[in-house]
Design a protein around this motif. Structure first.
Motif, PDB file in Angstrom:
ATOM      1  N   ILE B  20     -35.100 -21.291 -29.385  1.00 59.71           N
ATOM      2  CA  ILE B  20     -33.453 -21.190 -29.099  1.00 59.71           C
ATOM      3  C   ILE B  20     -33.117 -19.840 -28.229  1.00 59.71           C
ATOM      4  CG2 ILE B  20     -33.145 -21.934 -31.479  1.00 59.71           C
ATOM      5  CD1 ILE B  20     -32.694 -19.004 -32.503  1.00 59.71           C
ATOM      6  N   SER B  21     -34.321 -19.295 -27.930  1.00 61.58           N
ATOM      7  CA  SER B  21     -33.933 -18.183 -26.628  1.00 61.58           C
ATOM      8  C   SER B  21     -35.334 -17.875 -26.197  1.00 61.58           C
ATOM      9  CB  SER B  21     -32.968 -17.051 -27.228  1.00 61.58           C
ATOM     10  OG  SER B  21     -33.752 -15.979 -28.119  1.00 61.58           O
ATOM     11  N   TYR B  23     -37.054 -14.659 -23.093  1.00 59.39           N
ATOM     12  CA  TYR B  23     -36.723 -13.641 -21.906  1.00 59.39           C
ATOM     13  C   TYR B  23     -37.803 -13.382 -21.443  1.00 59.39           C
ATOM     14  CZ  TYR B  23     -34.377  -9.226 -20.422  1.00 59.39           C
ATOM     15  OH  TYR B  23     -33.613  -8.360 -19.691  1.00 59.39           O
ATOM     16  N   ASP B  40     -35.530 -12.943 -16.053  1.00 57.16           N
ATOM     17  CA  ASP B  40     -34.250 -12.201 -16.631  1.00 57.16           C
ATOM     18  C   ASP B  40     -33.929 -10.886 -16.146  1.00 57.16           C
ATOM     19  OD1 ASP B  40     -32.805 -14.093 -18.880  1.00 57.16           O
ATOM     20  OD2 ASP B  40     -35.202 -14.207 -19.148  1.00 57.16           O
ATOM     21  N   THR B  68     -34.918 -11.162 -26.536  1.00 58.25           N
ATOM     22  CA  THR B  68     -35.069 -12.587 -26.959  1.00 58.25           C
ATOM     23  C   THR B  68     -34.161 -12.680 -28.365  1.00 58.25           C
ATOM     24  OG1 THR B  68     -37.216 -12.916 -26.058  1.00 58.25           O
ATOM     25  CG2 THR B  68     -36.932 -14.209 -27.594  1.00 58.25           C
ATOM     26  N   LYS B  71     -30.299 -12.235 -27.293  1.00 54.40           N
ATOM     27  CA  LYS B  71     -29.867 -13.471 -26.532  1.00 54.40           C
ATOM     28  C   LYS B  71     -29.590 -14.422 -27.612  1.00 54.40           C
ATOM     29  CE  LYS B  71     -31.674 -14.762 -22.167  1.00 54.40           C
ATOM     30  NZ  LYS B  71     -32.735 -15.404 -21.427  1.00 54.40           N
ATOM     31  N   ALA B  72     -30.076 -14.701 -28.706  1.00 57.28           N
ATOM     32  CA  ALA B  72     -30.006 -15.606 -29.674  1.00 57.28           C
ATOM     33  C   ALA B  72     -29.098 -15.187 -30.709  1.00 57.28           C
ATOM     34  CB  ALA B  72     -31.246 -15.922 -30.308  1.00 57.28           C
ATOM     35  N   GLN B  73     -28.568 -13.949 -30.737  1.00 60.52           N
ATOM     36  CA  GLN B  73     -27.333 -13.308 -31.460  1.00 60.52           C
ATOM     37  C   GLN B  73     -27.878 -13.093 -33.081  1.00 60.52           C
ATOM     38  OE1 GLN B  73     -24.211 -16.039 -30.143  1.00 60.52           O
ATOM     39  NE2 GLN B  73     -22.967 -14.004 -29.983  1.00 60.52           N
ATOM     40  N   GLY B 181     -32.087 -26.201 -28.531  1.00 62.94           N
ATOM     41  CA  GLY B 181     -32.998 -26.142 -27.501  1.00 62.94           C
ATOM     42  C   GLY B 181     -34.053 -26.868 -27.417  1.00 62.94           C
ATOM     43  N   LYS B 294     -35.732 -22.447 -18.426  1.00 65.78           N
ATOM     44  CA  LYS B 294     -34.536 -22.860 -17.594  1.00 65.78           C
ATOM     45  C   LYS B 294     -34.566 -24.490 -17.370  1.00 65.78           C
ATOM     46  CE  LYS B 294     -33.059 -18.395 -16.388  1.00 65.78           C
ATOM     47  NZ  LYS B 294     -34.361 -17.713 -17.335  1.00 65.78           N
ATOM     48  N   ASN B 297     -33.908 -26.323 -20.288  1.00 66.78           N
ATOM     49  CA  ASN B 297     -32.576 -26.322 -20.940  1.00 66.78           C
ATOM     50  C   ASN B 297     -31.381 -27.123 -19.911  1.00 66.78           C
ATOM     51  OD1 ASN B 297     -32.742 -24.825 -23.428  1.00 66.78           O
ATOM     52  ND2 ASN B 297     -33.567 -23.210 -22.327  1.00 66.78           N
TER      53      ASN B 297
END
Lengths: 335, 335
Positions: B20-21, B23, B40, B68, B71-73, B181, B294, B297
């Motif tokens: 899901i994320s 970095y 990044d 990381t 980024k995924a909150q 993702g 990238k 995605n």
């Protein structure tokens, strides 16, 4: 998903893997200690015919893993993964053993907590449906560890009274989804805790807070009291670290009974003059593969909690002024 | 049990975890290479304000893992395990990062294959029901690796043309049981293969046979041809090792197409004069966390096979006359 998690940090196996065999091999000093009768093999000297102590250590863990598989009457082809690690730079004891055995290899590093960590992960791989049989092992050698972490043993440096003696030994267990034997029932993997200890001779003090943290999480997660277990052992806090552990647990309201102990305190007698006791990946590995599993198999123990304890520093990090990060990884084994 | 195993060495996830994320953070040299746009963060110099390169490397992987998660909150409390490793003795970059983040920590060592190994294991922990979210990472730093494995960089030793350049970089991915993702769909963990290479400047040659072995097992286990994948990448064989890989695969009857490549060949341009290309745990980590994810995605890649490649030696084992054991760990990622 995720029904195997209990509380914040613990997993309980739905189909707990069986420990169907184990093997322990130790050096001469350990073979003169109180647990001598429990070991499968005792080396006559610290070289055992090899040209360097590093090669001896590699041979020990290779022997432990091979004999664990043979004891269970399996062959290498039956083993889905080998999980192993050791203290040497880049874990060469485990790596070269993986070369000799040609098993799919997962290198695991938890310093002296490695045996508990490999066993916890191995249990997850079996309970998760990724393997039927995995072999887990760890090793250390007094003379390889001394010259890597401290001084060459030939130099005869005086050790402080709070120093521990790295165990020369290797242990392995074979976990299986089917069979007979004690079962690995749960695991509480630890967080790194570092209260600022910088004396790399005082690893017991460096590791005690992490072991306490993991034990407290374990009891909270499972809503258990220490008296659930016949025996609760830290890996290798030694006498200094173990005293600190008991103080930390007492402060947290954990009821400490006679069922608390430490592998590092068990492996040598006071007469052997190792100062604060044993340490090294091999310490909890051979106590588990030797004494503990023999007692679990003969029924004199039925429920144990083992918290492997690791100091995650290196000489470089110490030279650069860092303190010693500690970790504790817990597994429970029940009959 | 055990329905997730396919063939001898491969597991296929039933509930494939989502990435899901991710970095990626690299040094200045990597930031001037062909993949610069995919990273990044690019450091302005190799110290980035720290007093030693070891501290810089630790800061890089800490940054990669923290970002990381951000980024995924999510917050650290949402992450059930951190799996990480690096090349430094006792894996201090990963250990001290675990101290900073206070996450339950599983130390994993596969030399330069570490990123693939942590991702494979992290996938098993999620698919097995032991975690909802795990963060996996790996790092290396050119100057810490050179002085540990070879010579201090200040010494200005001439490097052989078949030598590779250790990547300064750290990458991390966040695996989750839910979300959006690309998905980690299968893993083929490797055996150690060692055909006797003793030149520690020629790691590509040392690792190529192990990568070939894992690839052949993967294709056999899943009964797949290479053209199933949009891209098949080795971790860091570099130009010399990659040529050997293609020869070994060709001899084994594997049909080699234009979809084969190597992260170590991608990360630097020929003009950057790194000789045989990039290496180090950071190499495949930042190519995965940067370029590959990238492209997965944005839909320009849909199915990839990444085989992390590791040289499992240490300077001590080389000095004691041992050859270099190689390993390859494969993961597949699909949209």
């Amino acid at each position: 998903m995720n029904t195997k998690r209990v509380g914040n940090q613990t997993v309980v196996f739905q189909n707990p893997p069986f420990i169907i065999s184990a093997y322990s091999i130790v050096g001469p000093k350990e073979g003169q200690g109180p647990l001598a009768q429990s070991f499968d093999q005792i080396l006559q000297d610290t070289y055992a015919g090899e040209k360097s102590w590093e090669k001896t250590e590699q041979k020990m863990i290779e022997t432990a893993i091979r004999q664990t598989i043979v004891k269970a009457q399996f062959t290498n082809q039956d083993i889905h993964y080998m999980l192993a690690g050791d203290l040497l730079n880049q874990m060469i004891s485990a790596n070269f053993t993986a070369r000799q055995l040609a098993l799919p290899f997962i290198g695991v590093y938890g310093a002296c907590s490695t045996m508990a960590l490999t066993t916890a992960l191995g249990g997850m791989l079996i309970d998760g449906g990724f393997a039927n049989k995995v072999v887990c092992g760890a090793s250390s050698h007094h003379d390889t560890a001394e010259r890597q972490y401290r001084f060459p043993t030939e130099q005869g440096i005086q050790r402080p009274l709070w120093g521990q003696w790295t165990v020369t030994g290797a242990g392995a267990v074979l976990l299986s989804d089917a069979g007979n034997g004690p079962k690995v029932t749960s695991a509480t993997l630890g967080k790194v805790v570092d209260l600022g200890e910088t004396d790399s001779n005082n690893m017991g003090a460096a590791m005690a807070p992490a072991v306490a943290d993991t034990l407290i999480s374990h009891f909270n997660d499972l809503n258990r009291q220490p008296d659930y277990y016949d025996l609760i052992l830290s890996g290798d806090l030694g006498s200094v670290g173990f005293e600190l552990l008991l103080q930390l647990l007492d402060k947290s309201g954990i009821k400490i009974g006679n069922n608390f102990g430490d592998c590092g305190k068990m492996i040598y007698s006071l007469e052997q003059d190792t100062h604060a006791g044993g340490s090294g990946c091999g310490c909890s590995a051979v106590v588990l593969a030797g004494d503990l599993l023999k007692r679990l198999n003969n029924g004199s123990l039925r429920k144990i909690l083992l918290v492997g304890s690791g100091s995650l520093h290196s000489p470089v990090s110490s030279f650069q002024g860092e303190s010693i990060p500690g970790i504790g990884h817990a597994i429970t084994i029940e009959v």
